[in-house]
Design a protein around this motif. Structure first.
Motif, PDB file in Angstrom:
ATOM      1  N   ILE A   4       7.631  -0.670   7.257  1.00 26.35           N
ATOM      2  CA  ILE A   4       8.310  -1.981   6.554  1.00 26.35           C
ATOM      3  C   ILE A   4       9.361  -2.522   7.583  1.00 26.35           C
ATOM      4  CG2 ILE A   4      10.209  -0.985   4.843  1.00 26.35           C
ATOM      5  CD1 ILE A   4       9.923  -3.730   3.283  1.00 26.35           C
ATOM      6  N   VAL A  25       4.125  -4.953   6.022  1.00 23.54           N
ATOM      7  CA  VAL A  25       4.354  -3.400   5.399  1.00 23.54           C
ATOM      8  C   VAL A  25       3.240  -2.781   6.256  1.00 23.54           C
ATOM      9  CG1 VAL A  25       4.168  -2.471   3.154  1.00 23.54           C
ATOM     10  CG2 VAL A  25       5.619  -3.871   3.349  1.00 23.54           C
ATOM     11  N   LEU A  33       6.058  -6.345  -3.630  1.00 22.93           N
ATOM     12  CA  LEU A  33       6.682  -6.568  -2.623  1.00 22.93           C
ATOM     13  C   LEU A  33       8.254  -7.338  -3.254  1.00 22.93           C
ATOM     14  CD1 LEU A  33       4.534  -7.972   0.219  1.00 22.93           C
ATOM     15  CD2 LEU A  33       5.187  -5.413  -0.055  1.00 22.93           C
ATOM     16  N   ARG A  68       3.348 -15.144  -0.646  1.00 25.81           N
ATOM     17  CA  ARG A  68       3.208 -13.806   0.181  1.00 25.81           C
ATOM     18  C   ARG A  68       1.621 -14.443   0.285  1.00 25.81           C
ATOM     19  NH1 ARG A  68       2.240  -7.977  -3.298  1.00 25.81           N
ATOM     20  NH2 ARG A  68       1.505  -7.094  -1.576  1.00 25.81           N
ATOM     21  N   ARG A  72       0.773  -7.843   2.433  1.00 25.01           N
ATOM     22  CA  ARG A  72       1.350  -7.042   3.428  1.00 25.01           C
ATOM     23  C   ARG A  72       2.165  -7.789   3.791  1.00 25.01           C
ATOM     24  NH1 ARG A  72      -2.152  -2.922   6.579  1.00 25.01           N
ATOM     25  NH2 ARG A  72      -3.478  -4.860   6.432  1.00 25.01           N
ATOM     26  N   CYS A  91      14.402  -6.746   2.270  1.00 20.67           N
ATOM     27  CA  CYS A  91      12.787  -6.540   2.044  1.00 20.67           C
ATOM     28  C   CYS A  91      13.013  -5.083   1.615  1.00 20.67           C
ATOM     29  CB  CYS A  91      11.724  -7.104   3.072  1.00 20.67           C
ATOM     30  SG  CYS A  91      10.311  -6.970   2.600  1.00 20.67           S
ATOM     31  N   TRP A  93       9.469  -2.559  -0.628  1.00 22.66           N
ATOM     32  CA  TRP A  93       8.055  -2.309  -0.823  1.00 22.66           C
ATOM     33  C   TRP A  93       8.377  -0.978  -2.184  1.00 22.66           C
ATOM     34  CZ3 TRP A  93       4.520   1.148  -0.665  1.00 22.66           C
ATOM     35  CH2 TRP A  93       5.170   2.857   0.630  1.00 22.66           C
TER      36      TRP A  93
END
Lengths: 112, 107
Positions: A4, A25, A33, A68, A72, A91, A93
Motif C-alpha cells: 500500500i 493498493v 479501504l 474510490r 485499488r 490510508c 486496507w
C-alpha cells in the motif's frame, strides 16, 4: 505480496486551498479501504471507508470527502482546507471485515 | 456504541520492569481485538491479535470477556519497546482504535 502506498508524504497548504491525497493498493483485489486521521491526544479517527468502487461510508461529518474511482485506489479530498484539517492521514486496507489492517506510510498535512 | 478505551496516554517504566498497557472495550457481541504498534519513523503495524494467541516480541494479551479487557503485557521491558501502542477492536463496524498509549522505557 500486497503493498500500500500513499502520497504525498508531506504537504503544506494554505487555508482555503484544495486537497488531494491518493492511496493505492497492489497485490490484492476488492480490498476494503480506509482513511484515518491521527491527531495528538485523539488517537486514530476513522474518516471514511469503502467496501467497493464508488461505495463510500463517512464516519465523521467534516470538511473532507473520499472517492474510490478504481478498485485499488482511494482518494481523500477537500475543496477548501481549514486550519483544523492539519494532521497525519493514514490510508489502510483489509481483505475483509475483522481481518488484519495494513497501513500506508502516512501523509503529514499542515494547513497554514 | 462500540468503543475502545486506553486510559493511559503515557506510561514510563524502567528497563527490565514489567509492562501492562490497559485496554477496555464496549461491545455486546464477540469482538476481535488487536494491538498495533508504531515505532519512531515507522508505519503503524500489527503487533498481535487475540485469535492467534501468540506472543510477539515477548508481548502477550488475553481477552477477558468478563472484564471486557485486552491488556497488553510483557514481563521485562526493553528500550526498543518504546513506541506508541494502539488497541483496536472489530465488531460489526470497521476497525475502531483507542487513543493510544505512548510507552517509554527508561534505561
Amino acid at each position: 505480496s500486497q503493498t500500500i502506498h500513499q502520497w504525498p508524504a508531506t504537504l503544506v497548504q494554505p487555508v482555503g486551498s484544495p486537497l488531494s491525497l491518493e492511496c493505492t493498493v497492489e497485490g490484492t483485489s476488492n480490498p476494503n479501504l480506509y482513511w484515518y486521521r491521527q491527531a495528538a491526544g485523539r488517537g486514530l479517527q476513522l474518516l471514511f471507508y469503502s467496501v467497493g468502487i464508488g461505495q463510500i461510508s463517512s464516519e465523521v461529518p467534516q470538511n473532507l470527502s473520499a472517492s474510490r474511482p478504481q478498485d485499488r485506489q482511494f482518494i481523500l479530498s477537500s475543496k477548501k482546507l481549514l486550519l483544523s484539517d492539519s494532521g497525519f492521514y493514514l490510508c489502510a486496507w483489509t481483505a475483509g471485515s475483522g481481518n488484519t489492517i495494513y497501513f500506508g506510510e502516512g501523509s503529514w498535512l499542515t494547513v497554514v | 456504541a462500540q468503543r475502545v478505551t486506553q486510559p493511559e496516554k503515557l506510561l514510563s517504566v524502567f528497563k527490565g520492569a514489567p509492562v501492562e498497557l490497559k485496554c477496555n472495550y464496549s461491545y455486546s457481541g464477540s469482538p476481535e481485538l488487536f494491538w498495533y504498534v508504531q515505532y519512531s519513523r515507522q508505519r503503524l503495524q500489527l503487533l498481535l491479535r487475540h485469535i492467534s494467541r501468540e506472543s510477539i516480541k515477548g508481548f502477550t494479551a488475553d481477552l477477558n470477556k468478563g472484564e471486557t479487557s485486552f491488556h497488553l503485557k510483557k514481563p521485562f521491558a526493553q528500550e526498543e519497546d518504546s513506541a506508541m501502542y494502539y488497541c483496536a477492536f472489530s465488531g460489526n463496524t470497521p476497525l475502531v482504535f483507542g487513543k493510544g498509549t505512548r510507552l517509554s522505557v527508561i534505561a
